[in-house]
Design a protein around this motif. Sequence first.
Motif, PDB file in Angstrom:
ATOM      1  N   ARG A 226       0.876  -1.304  -0.152  1.00 17.69           N
ATOM      2  CA  ARG A 226       0.072   0.042   0.358  1.00 17.69           C
ATOM      3  C   ARG A 226       0.805   1.186   0.097  1.00 17.69           C
ATOM      4  NH1 ARG A 226      -3.614   1.988   4.983  1.00 17.69           N
ATOM      5  NH2 ARG A 226      -4.767   3.642   4.150  1.00 17.69           N
ATOM      6  N   SER A 227       1.754   1.306   0.863  1.00 19.36           N
ATOM      7  CA  SER A 227       2.465   2.693   0.797  1.00 19.36           C
ATOM      8  C   SER A 227       3.714   3.084   0.718  1.00 19.36           C
ATOM      9  CB  SER A 227       3.299   2.746   2.579  1.00 19.36           C
ATOM     10  OG  SER A 227       1.981   2.319   3.021  1.00 19.36           O
ATOM     11  N   LEU A 228       4.085   1.736  -0.217  1.00 16.53           N
ATOM     12  CA  LEU A 228       5.617   2.092  -0.971  1.00 16.53           C
ATOM     13  C   LEU A 228       5.696   1.250  -2.615  1.00 16.53           C
ATOM     14  CD1 LEU A 228       7.912   0.652   1.392  1.00 16.53           C
ATOM     15  CD2 LEU A 228       7.811   2.757   1.364  1.00 16.53           C
ATOM     16  N   VAL A 229       4.572   0.112  -2.362  1.00 19.11           N
ATOM     17  CA  VAL A 229       4.900   0.171  -4.146  1.00 19.11           C
ATOM     18  C   VAL A 229       3.599   0.488  -5.107  1.00 19.11           C
ATOM     19  CG1 VAL A 229       4.607  -1.794  -5.084  1.00 19.11           C
ATOM     20  CG2 VAL A 229       5.774  -1.670  -3.167  1.00 19.11           C
ATOM     21  N   MET A 230       2.486  -0.397  -4.177  1.00 15.32           N
ATOM     22  CA  MET A 230       1.510   0.418  -5.644  1.00 15.32           C
ATOM     23  C   MET A 230       0.854   1.835  -5.496  1.00 15.32           C
ATOM     24  SD  MET A 230      -1.352  -1.302  -6.863  1.00 15.32           S
ATOM     25  CE  MET A 230      -1.420  -2.527  -5.301  1.00 15.32           C
ATOM     26  N   ASN A 231       0.952   2.674  -3.995  1.00 14.06           N
ATOM     27  CA  ASN A 231       1.161   4.167  -4.801  1.00 14.06           C
ATOM     28  C   ASN A 231       1.741   4.438  -5.790  1.00 14.06           C
ATOM     29  OD1 ASN A 231       3.188   3.911  -2.994  1.00 14.06           O
ATOM     30  ND2 ASN A 231       2.088   5.236  -1.238  1.00 14.06           N
ATOM     31  N   SER A 232       2.633   4.363  -5.483  1.00 19.89           N
ATOM     32  CA  SER A 232       3.947   5.582  -6.198  1.00 19.89           C
ATOM     33  C   SER A 232       3.606   4.426  -7.995  1.00 19.89           C
ATOM     34  CB  SER A 232       5.712   4.777  -5.270  1.00 19.89           C
ATOM     35  OG  SER A 232       5.776   3.104  -5.855  1.00 19.89           O
ATOM     36  N   LEU A 233       3.554   3.419  -7.155  1.00 22.03           N
ATOM     37  CA  LEU A 233       3.631   2.871  -9.639  1.00 22.03           C
ATOM     38  C   LEU A 233       1.877   3.770  -9.927  1.00 22.03           C
ATOM     39  CD1 LEU A 233       4.184  -0.816  -8.627  1.00 22.03           C
ATOM     40  CD2 LEU A 233       5.559   1.000  -9.725  1.00 22.03           C
ATOM     41  N   ILE A 234       1.182   3.440  -9.142  1.00 22.10           N
ATOM     42  CA  ILE A 234      -0.252   3.724  -9.493  1.00 22.10           C
ATOM     43  C   ILE A 234      -0.204   5.254  -9.915  1.00 22.10           C
ATOM     44  CG2 ILE A 234      -2.668   4.041  -9.174  1.00 22.10           C
ATOM     45  CD1 ILE A 234      -2.061   1.497 -10.253  1.00 22.10           C
ATOM     46  N   ILE A 235       0.843   6.137  -8.761  1.00 21.60           N
ATOM     47  CA  ILE A 235       0.756   7.617  -9.482  1.00 21.60           C
ATOM     48  C   ILE A 235       1.565   8.006 -10.362  1.00 21.60           C
ATOM     49  CG2 ILE A 235       1.555   9.614  -8.528  1.00 21.60           C
ATOM     50  CD1 ILE A 235       0.212   8.415  -5.236  1.00 21.60           C
ATOM     51  N   THR A 236       2.641   6.870 -10.203  1.00 24.39           N
ATOM     52  CA  THR A 236       3.456   7.677 -11.854  1.00 24.39           C
ATOM     53  C   THR A 236       2.837   6.951 -12.841  1.00 24.39           C
ATOM     54  OG1 THR A 236       5.576   7.480 -10.226  1.00 24.39           O
ATOM     55  CG2 THR A 236       6.293   7.057 -12.056  1.00 24.39           C
ATOM     56  N   ILE A 237       2.308   5.710 -12.534  1.00 24.31           N
ATOM     57  CA  ILE A 237       2.606   5.009 -14.473  1.00 24.31           C
ATOM     58  C   ILE A 237       1.129   5.730 -15.363  1.00 24.31           C
ATOM     59  CG2 ILE A 237       1.801   2.372 -14.655  1.00 24.31           C
ATOM     60  CD1 ILE A 237       4.097   1.989 -13.591  1.00 24.31           C
ATOM     61  N   LEU A 238       0.013   5.318 -13.873  1.00 21.58           N
ATOM     62  CA  LEU A 238      -1.011   6.102 -14.762  1.00 21.58           C
ATOM     63  C   LEU A 238      -1.355   6.981 -15.420  1.00 21.58           C
ATOM     64  CD1 LEU A 238      -3.764   4.222 -12.309  1.00 21.58           C
ATOM     65  CD2 LEU A 238      -2.951   3.293 -14.463  1.00 21.58           C
ATOM     66  N   PRO A 239      -0.971   8.542 -15.126  1.00 22.09           N
ATOM     67  CA  PRO A 239      -0.331   9.368 -16.125  1.00 22.09           C
ATOM     68  C   PRO A 239      -0.211   9.143 -17.933  1.00 22.09           C
ATOM     69  CG  PRO A 239      -0.131   9.890 -14.006  1.00 22.09           C
ATOM     70  CD  PRO A 239      -0.535   8.343 -13.592  1.00 22.09           C
ATOM     71  N   LYS A 240       1.069   8.949 -17.137  1.00 21.22           N
ATOM     72  CA  LYS A 240       1.244   8.439 -18.607  1.00 21.22           C
ATOM     73  C   LYS A 240       0.510   7.504 -19.199  1.00 21.22           C
ATOM     74  CE  LYS A 240       6.263   8.530 -16.395  1.00 21.22           C
ATOM     75  NZ  LYS A 240       7.296   7.215 -16.565  1.00 21.22           N
ATOM     76  N   ILE A 241      -0.380   6.867 -18.854  1.00 20.01           N
ATOM     77  CA  ILE A 241      -0.677   5.765 -20.010  1.00 20.01           C
ATOM     78  C   ILE A 241      -2.185   6.712 -20.587  1.00 20.01           C
ATOM     79  CG2 ILE A 241      -2.302   3.731 -19.987  1.00 20.01           C
ATOM     80  CD1 ILE A 241      -0.498   1.904 -18.031  1.00 20.01           C
ATOM     81  N   PHE A 242      -2.532   6.984 -19.112  1.00 20.99           N
ATOM     82  CA  PHE A 242      -4.461   7.833 -19.561  1.00 20.99           C
ATOM     83  C   PHE A 242      -4.466   9.421 -19.358  1.00 20.99           C
ATOM     84  CE2 PHE A 242      -5.160   3.721 -17.792  1.00 20.99           C
ATOM     85  CZ  PHE A 242      -5.645   2.732 -18.505  1.00 20.99           C
ATOM     86  N   GLY A 243      -3.073   9.778 -19.571  1.00 19.46           N
ATOM     87  CA  GLY A 243      -3.075  11.385 -19.751  1.00 19.46           C
ATOM     88  C   GLY A 243      -3.061  11.719 -17.996  1.00 19.46           C
ATOM     89  N   SER A 244      -2.583  13.044 -17.742  1.00 22.01           N
ATOM     90  CA  SER A 244      -2.301  13.721 -16.549  1.00 22.01           C
ATOM     91  C   SER A 244      -3.469  14.250 -15.623  1.00 22.01           C
ATOM     92  CB  SER A 244      -1.710  14.957 -16.477  1.00 22.01           C
ATOM     93  OG  SER A 244      -2.878  15.559 -17.812  1.00 22.01           O
TER      94      SER A 244
END
Length: 437
Positions: A386-404
Motif C-alpha cells: 500500500r505505502s511503498l509499491v502500489m501508490n508510487s506505481l499507480i501515481i507514476t504510471i497511470l498518468p503516462k498511459i491515460f493522461g494527466s
Amino acid sequence: METSRKKIIFQNVGPAILSNACVFLFSVIDGIFVGNGAGSQALGAVNLALPFVLLAQALNAMASIGGVTITAIRFGRSDKKGAQNAFMHSLTLNLIVGIFITLCGSVFTGVVCGLLGASETYLPLVKEYVFWYALFAIPNALSLNLQSFCRNDGSPGLVAITNVISSGLNIFLDWLFVFPMQMGVMGAAVATGISQTVGLLVILTHYVLKKGNLRIQKFKPQGNLFKKIVFRGLPEAIAQFSTPVTTLCMNRTLLAAFGDIGINAFAIISYLSSFTMSVFFGASEGMQPLFGQAYGAKKDDDLKHYYRAGQLISVVGSMLCVAIYVIFPHFLCKLFGASGETLEFTSIHMWEYCWGFIVGSINTMMSAYFYSTKRSGQAITLNIIRSLVMNSLIITILPKIFGSAIVWHTFGIYEVLVLIIAVALKNGSERKGIVYK
C-alpha cells in the motif's frame, strides 16, 4: 455487555482520534497561517517539506505503537512487569528517533531538501522550515510516545487535554509569529515546536504523579525486546509512510503535468489528506489496545465485535470527511489563502482525490487489526504494497498511459486494489478461525 463495549470503544477511540488529529493539525494550522500570511509560494514550500514531517511521525509511530501493542497484550495476560519493561524500551526508541530526526534536519538540511524535490523557487523556504522543525524533534517524539501509553494506562482524558492545550497554543503562536512578527515559515515551524514541547510537559504529569501502572524508571536494555517493538510497530510505520510517499510522488507528477499551480493546489489537498488520514490512524490506534487485550485474553466474541465496530467507525467517519470536502471546497481552499486560478483549480479537483479516503480508512483499520493480533507478517505485507509499491506505481504510471487528468484519481484507485489484497489476507489467516499464539 454491549453497553460496556460501546463505552470502552468511546473512551479509547475518542481521545485517540483527537490526539492524532491534533498532531497533524499542527501542520494544517501552519499551512493556513503561512498561506494567508506569507502567500502561496510559502504554502507550497511547507507542503514540499511535509514528507519530512510525516517521515518523522511514521518513525515515532513505529516506536510508540510497537511498544503499545506488546504492552496491551501483556496487560491482557495480567503481566504488568512485562508491560512496564516494554514501555521503557519503547520510550528509549522514541528518544533515538528524535535524535536521528534532529541530526538529519539540522545538520544535513540541504541533502534532505534535495531529496524532497525542492526546486530553486522553493528551496530557501523549504530549508528554513525543515531546519527549525528538526530542532524540536526530540520533545515531539517523547510527547507522542508518552501520549500513546498514557491513553492505554487509564488516562485517555489527559491525552485529550494535552492536545487541546498544545493545539490552542499552536494557533496563537502561529498567528503571533507569522503575522505581527512576520517570521514566515520559520515562525510556523517554531510555533509547532514550542506547542509540542508544552504538550510533553503536560503529559509528563501522568507519570510524575504516578497516576497509572507505568513508570519512567531505570531498566535493563534487551536487544530482543527492541527488535520485537520495531517488528510490531513496523506495519504502522509503513502505513504512515503512505502519506509522505504519496505526497512526494504527487508533487513530482503534478509539477511535470501542471507546473506551479499543480503544486499549490495539491498543497491544500495534501493538508486535508494528512489531517483526514490522521483521523483514520487515530481510530485504528484507539481500537488497537482493544484488539490486543481481547487477543491476549483469547476472547473471540470481543475481538470480532471490536473489529466490526472499528470498520463501522472508519467508514462513517471517512464518509463525513468526504462530504465536507465535496460540499465546501471553496471555503476550505480560502482557509489556506487560495484565490483566483488556484482557488478554482483546487476546487475542481478536490473531490477527484478525496473519494479514496473511504477505502483508505478501511485499509488502515485492517492493518491495525493484523498487527494487534500477532499477524505482523500480513500487516507488513499489506502496508508495503500500500505505502511503498502500489501508490508510487499507480501515481507514476497511470498518468503516462491515460493522461494527466487521472492523477487526481490515483489515490482512490490504489486504495481499492489494496483493499482487495487486504480482504484476501484476512480470509486466508482466519480460514480455520482466529489463531492465538
